[in-house]
Design an enzyme around this catalytic site. Structure first.
Site, mmCIF file in Angstrom:
data_model
loop_
_atom_site.group_PDB
_atom_site.id
_atom_site.type_symbol
_atom_site.label_atom_id
_atom_site.label_comp_id
_atom_site.label_asym_id
_atom_site.label_seq_id
_atom_site.Cartn_x
_atom_site.Cartn_y
_atom_site.Cartn_z
ATOM 1 C CG HIS A 17 -1.899 -1.021 1.391
ATOM 2 N ND1 HIS A 17 -2.052 -1.787 2.520
ATOM 3 C CD2 HIS A 17 -2.848 -1.449 0.531
ATOM 4 C CE1 HIS A 17 -3.046 -2.632 2.355
ATOM 5 N NE2 HIS A 17 -3.552 -2.455 1.149
ATOM 6 C CB SER A 129 -4.262 -6.586 4.705
ATOM 7 O OG SER A 129 -3.862 -5.328 4.239
#
Ligand code: PNS
Length: 162
Positions: A17, A129
């Site tokens: 990210h 994630s």
């Protein structure tokens, strides 16, 4: 002022990210990292914790980046802030169908913005994630996947080993 929104769950923010946000900050005048609250998901971190972790990781290094939370249609948020683009990272062909569908739906809902896909850096191709959380739950080493500032917090929250 060209504004872009980088939306996601960020549960938690990963190095993948961070790479996308950093590159977006060089392409646009202002970037809003948007923690989207999805009632259908059971996150490991509250929206406030996710925002705080992103802010901690970014620090003062990206002055044109800010962090916000939102619950609702992404297209509405994008229109309200006057963003010209939604920026997403594309990891692999497997991401494409879902992302393509969302990009088309968002374009339909708000024709004034476009979705811009940035190809993920090769070292982050497999990173997500949920993968990081699985590794952390079993006490695995997550330090290569997360920004250093949040490694201990994520490990201690998720590790089930005594
Ligand atoms: O990190 P994620 O979970 O892959 O992010 C998905 C996200 C938050 C970008 C997506 O679920 C989203 O945009 N949610 C907001 C609700 C919405 O607008 N849905 C329709 C998209 S076409």
């Amino acid at each position: 002022m060209r504004i872009a929104v980088c939306p996601g769950s960020f549960d938690p923010v990963t190095k993948g990210h961070l790479d996308i946000v950093t590159r977006a900050s060089k392409l646009f005048d202002r970037v809003i990292v948007l923690v989207v609250i999805n009632a259908a998901k059971t996150p490991s971190f509250s929206p406030e914790e996710r925002v705080q972790m992103i802010r901690e990781v970014i620090g003062g290094s990206l002055p044109n980046v800010e962090v916000d939370t939102f619950s609702g249609l992404l297209a509405d948020y994008v229109r309200d802030v006057g963003a010209v683009a939604i920026v997403k990272g594309l990891r692999a062909v497997s991401d494409f169908e879902y992302e393509f569908q969302m990009a088309l739906a968002n374009k339909k809902l708000n024709p004034t913005s476009d979705t811009v896909f940035l190809t993920t850096a090769s070292q982050n191709m497999y990173l997500s994630s949920s993968l990081v959380k699985q590794i952390a739950q079993f006490g695995g080493d997550i330090s290569d996947f997360l920004p250093s500032q949040i490694v201990d917090r994520v490990a201690s929250r998720l590790c089930k080993k005594e």
